[in-house]
Design a protein around this motif. Structure first.
Motif, PDB file in Angstrom:
ATOM      1  N   THR A  83       0.455  10.931  -3.502  1.00  0.00           N
ATOM      2  CA  THR A  83       1.025   9.620  -3.155  1.00  0.00           C
ATOM      3  C   THR A  83       0.079   8.455  -3.426  1.00  0.00           C
ATOM      4  O   THR A  83       0.528   7.342  -3.697  1.00  0.00           O
TER       5      THR A  83
ATOM      6  N   SER B  43       0.808  -1.219   0.000  1.00  0.00           N
ATOM      7  CA  SER B  43       0.000   0.000   0.000  1.00  0.00           C
ATOM      8  C   SER B  43       0.838   1.264   0.000  1.00  0.00           C
ATOM      9  O   SER B  43       1.938   1.301   0.549  1.00  0.00           O
ATOM     10  N   THR B  44       0.280   2.305  -0.644  1.00  0.00           N
ATOM     11  CA  THR B  44       0.838   3.644  -0.511  1.00  0.00           C
ATOM     12  C   THR B  44       0.075   4.414   0.567  1.00  0.00           C
ATOM     13  O   THR B  44       0.320   5.595   0.783  1.00  0.00           O
ATOM     14  N   GLY B  45      -0.877   3.747   1.226  1.00  0.00           N
ATOM     15  CA  GLY B  45      -1.554   4.389   2.348  1.00  0.00           C
ATOM     16  C   GLY B  45      -3.006   4.024   2.564  1.00  0.00           C
ATOM     17  O   GLY B  45      -3.382   3.481   3.594  1.00  0.00           O
TER      18      GLY B  45
ATOM     19  N   LYS C 218      -2.329   8.382   6.783  1.00  0.00           N
ATOM     20  CA  LYS C 218      -2.737   7.024   6.408  1.00  0.00           C
ATOM     21  C   LYS C 218      -1.980   5.980   7.220  1.00  0.00           C
ATOM     22  O   LYS C 218      -2.562   4.978   7.668  1.00  0.00           O
ATOM     23  N   LEU C 219      -0.698   6.203   7.388  1.00  0.00           N
ATOM     24  CA  LEU C 219       0.123   5.263   8.147  1.00  0.00           C
ATOM     25  C   LEU C 219      -0.361   5.157   9.590  1.00  0.00           C
ATOM     26  O   LEU C 219      -0.416   4.063  10.168  1.00  0.00           O
TER      27      LEU C 219
ATOM     28  N   SER D 251       7.112   6.830   1.347  1.00  0.00           N
ATOM     29  CA  SER D 251       6.121   7.203   0.332  1.00  0.00           C
ATOM     30  C   SER D 251       4.687   7.159   0.832  1.00  0.00           C
ATOM     31  O   SER D 251       3.759   7.208   0.040  1.00  0.00           O
ATOM     32  N   THR D 252       4.505   7.053   2.128  1.00  0.00           N
ATOM     33  CA  THR D 252       3.164   6.966   2.699  1.00  0.00           C
ATOM     34  C   THR D 252       2.884   8.170   3.577  1.00  0.00           C
ATOM     35  O   THR D 252       3.665   8.478   4.479  1.00  0.00           O
TER      36      THR D 252
ATOM     37  N   SER E  30      -3.874   0.259   3.111  1.00  0.00           N
ATOM     38  CA  SER E  30      -3.410  -0.223   4.412  1.00  0.00           C
ATOM     39  C   SER E  30      -4.357   0.205   5.526  1.00  0.00           C
ATOM     40  O   SER E  30      -4.676  -0.570   6.432  1.00  0.00           O
TER      41      SER E  30
ATOM     42  N   ASP F  11      -3.678  13.446   4.325  1.00  0.00           N
ATOM     43  CA  ASP F  11      -2.350  14.027   4.104  1.00  0.00           C
ATOM     44  C   ASP F  11      -2.330  15.477   4.588  1.00  0.00           C
ATOM     45  O   ASP F  11      -2.231  16.415   3.793  1.00  0.00           O
TER      46      ASP F  11
ATOM     47  N   ILE G 167       4.694  -1.297   3.003  1.00  0.00           N
ATOM     48  CA  ILE G 167       4.645   0.033   2.408  1.00  0.00           C
ATOM     49  C   ILE G 167       6.021   0.400   1.848  1.00  0.00           C
ATOM     50  O   ILE G 167       7.039  -0.040   2.360  1.00  0.00           O
TER      51      ILE G 167
ATOM     52  N   PHE H  38       6.182   0.911  -4.577  1.00  0.00           N
ATOM     53  CA  PHE H  38       4.955   0.141  -4.369  1.00  0.00           C
ATOM     54  C   PHE H  38       4.962  -1.153  -5.174  1.00  0.00           C
ATOM     55  O   PHE H  38       4.551  -2.210  -4.676  1.00  0.00           O
TER      56      PHE H  38
END
Length: 380
Positions: free
Chosen positions: A255, A100-102, A132-133, A127-128, A105, A353, A123, A150
Motif C-alpha cells: 500500500t 497519504s496512504t499511511g 499506520k492509520l 487503502s491505508t 500521515s 501492516d 486518505i 491517493f
C-alpha cells in the motif's frame, strides 16, 4: 556523541538557520545492516538462470539493508517531516495537511503534535493499513477518508493549500526532499564511500529523488568519489513510471507504493538517467516472497513496500545485471572493484501492516499442554 536528529547532525547541508525551530523526535541514524545470508542465498545459484554469466560470490558481493523502519514513527518519512514541520513552524503556519496512504500521515501527525500544530490528513478510503492509520489517529490528527485514490486526495490537498493558510507536507514540499536526502549521507558515512548500486521501492518517487540529490551533494563537496546506480522498483499493478502513463486505479498489496501518478515522476526519471540505473516492476507475488525471505533469512521485519527492493534485487540477480554493470567505466558512476556493494532501502517497519504479516504465514498449531504432544509437533 549523543545523536540529536538529522537537522542538527547535517545542519550545513540543509536549508535551515538560527531562527529555525528544530522539531525533532531524534529521527535518522538508522542501522545499515549487512545482509550476509541474503548475499549467500543470491550467490548460491538458486535464483539464477542456467545461462547466467557471473563471477560474483558472497565474498565480493556485499548487500546492506538501510533499515528506515527504525525511525521514530517507523518509516523514512520522519527524515523529511522533521524539516517540513520545522520550516512550517518557522514560517508561522498553525496547521499542516497531507494526503497519504499511511506512512506520511503517521509522521505528519507525530511531528505536528510535537510542534503544537494542527494536522489534517486525507486518505483514500480502504487503502491505508490499520497500523499506520492508528498512528495518525493517536497523535491527534484529523483524518478524513475520501472516496477515491491517493492521487485524487493529493489534488484536493493541493487546492486547499492554495486557498487557505495551511502548509502542505507531502513530498512535493521541497523541505521533505531535503530532509530525506540525509539517509544517503548516513550510508556514505558508514561505508566510507557511496555504494555501487542502490535498490529501492518507488511510489510517489520523492525518496529516490532525495537519495540521488544527497549522493550528488556529497560528491560535490568531496565526501565521496563515486555515485551509485539508482535502481527503483514499482509494484506491477502500480507502475506509472515504467508504463509511461498514470494508472487510474493502482493495485498492489504494498500500500505504501500504491500510487498512480507520482508527484516526483520527473525527478525520479532524472535520478535513473543521470545515474545510469533503472526503474522496473515487481509483482505482488515477488514482493511477498521477498518480504518473507527478508524476515526468515535476516531477522528483519519490513513492510511489504520495503520488500519491493529485495524483490527487485532478486530480479536483477536473475538477469546477471550486477555482473555486467560492475564493469561499467563511466566517470563518477559505477566502478569495477574487488567488492561490489549494493544497498537496499527498507522504507518502513513490518508492524505498519500486521494484517499482511498474519495473512502471509500459517496460523499456530494448537495442542494440549503436554510435553509429548508438543514434542510431536516440534519433531527434533
Amino acid at each position: 556523541m549523543r545523536w540529536k536528529g538529522v537537522i542538527e547532525n547535517y545542519w550545513k547541508y540543509l536549508p535551515v538557520n538560527k531562527k529555525t525551530p528544530v522539531v525533532t523526535l531524534l529521527e535518522g541514524n538508522t542501522p545499515l545492516i549487512e545482509a550476509k545470508n541474503i548475499s549467500k542465498y543470491l550467490c548460491s545459484g538458486r535464483v539464477y538462470s542456467a545461462n547466467r554469466s557471473s563471477n560474483l560470490d558472497h565474498h565480493n558481493f556485499k548487500i546492506y539493508l538501510k533499515y528506515e523502519g527504525l525511525n521514530p514513527t517507523g518509516s523514512f518519512k520522519d527524515r523529511g517531516m522533521t524539516l517540513a514541520i520545522s520550516k512550517a513552524k518557522e514560517e508561522g503556519f498553525k496547521a499542516v495537511i497531507c494526503a497519504s496512504t499511511g506512512n506520511t500521515s503517521a509522521s505528519a501527525a507525530a511531528y505536528a503534535a510535537r510542534a503544537g500544530l494542527k494536522c489534517i490528513v486525507l486518505i483514500p478510503k480502504g487503502s491505508t493499513a490499520l497500523g499506520k492509520l492508528s498512528q495518525a489517529l493517536i497523535h491527534g490528527a484529523q483524518v478524513i477518508a475520501v472516496n477515491g485514490n491517493f492521487d485524487q486526495a493529493l489534488e484536493v490537498v493541493r487546492e486547499i493549500t492554495e486557498k487557505y493558510p495551511v502548509a502542505l507536507v507531502n513530498s512535493i514540499n521541497p523541505y521533505r526532499i531535503e530532509g530525506q536526502k540525509t539517509a544517503s549521507f548516513e550510508i556514505c558515512d558508514v561505508l566510507g564511500r557511496a555504494p555501487d548500486f542502490q535498490v529501492m521501492p518507488v511510489g510517489n518517487a520523492g525518496n529516490i529523488t532525495a537519495y540521488w540529490k544527497g549522493y550528488k551533494e556529497y560528491k560535490k563537496v568531496g565526501k565521496i568519489k563515486n555515485l551509485p546506480g539508482m535502481c527503483g522498483f514499482q509494484a506491477s499493478g502500480a507502475a506509472p513510471i515504467v508504463k509511461g502513463h498514470p494508472i487510474k486505479n493502482p493495485r498492489t498489496v504494498a500500500t505504501a507504493i500504491k500510487i498512480g501518478n507520482p508527484a516526483s515522476w520527473k525527478f525520479a526519471k532524472q535520478a535513473r538517467d543521470e545515474s545510469g540505473g533503472l526503474i522496473d516492476t515487481v509483482t505482488d507475488a515477488e514482493i511477498i516472497r521477498a518480504y518473507k525471505l527478508l524476515a526468515t533469512l535476516e531477522g528483519v521485519f519490513a513492510e511489504p513496500a520495503s520488500a519491493a527492493s529485495i524483490a527487485g534485487l532478486i530480479k536483477l540477480c536473475k538477469k546477471g545485471y550486477f555482473a555486467i554493470a560492475r564493469h561499467d567505466d563511466r566517470e563518477g558512476c559505477i566502478k569495477s572493484s574487488n567488492c561490489l556493494i549494493v544497498v537496499c532501502i527498507l522504507t518502513g517497519h513490518g508492524l505498519k501492516d500486521p494484517d499482511r504479516a498474519i495473512a502471509s504465514v500459517k496460523a499456530p498449531i494448537v495442542v494440549e499442554p503436554e510435553i509429548d504432544k508438543v514434542m510431536k509437533v516440534i519433531k527434533i
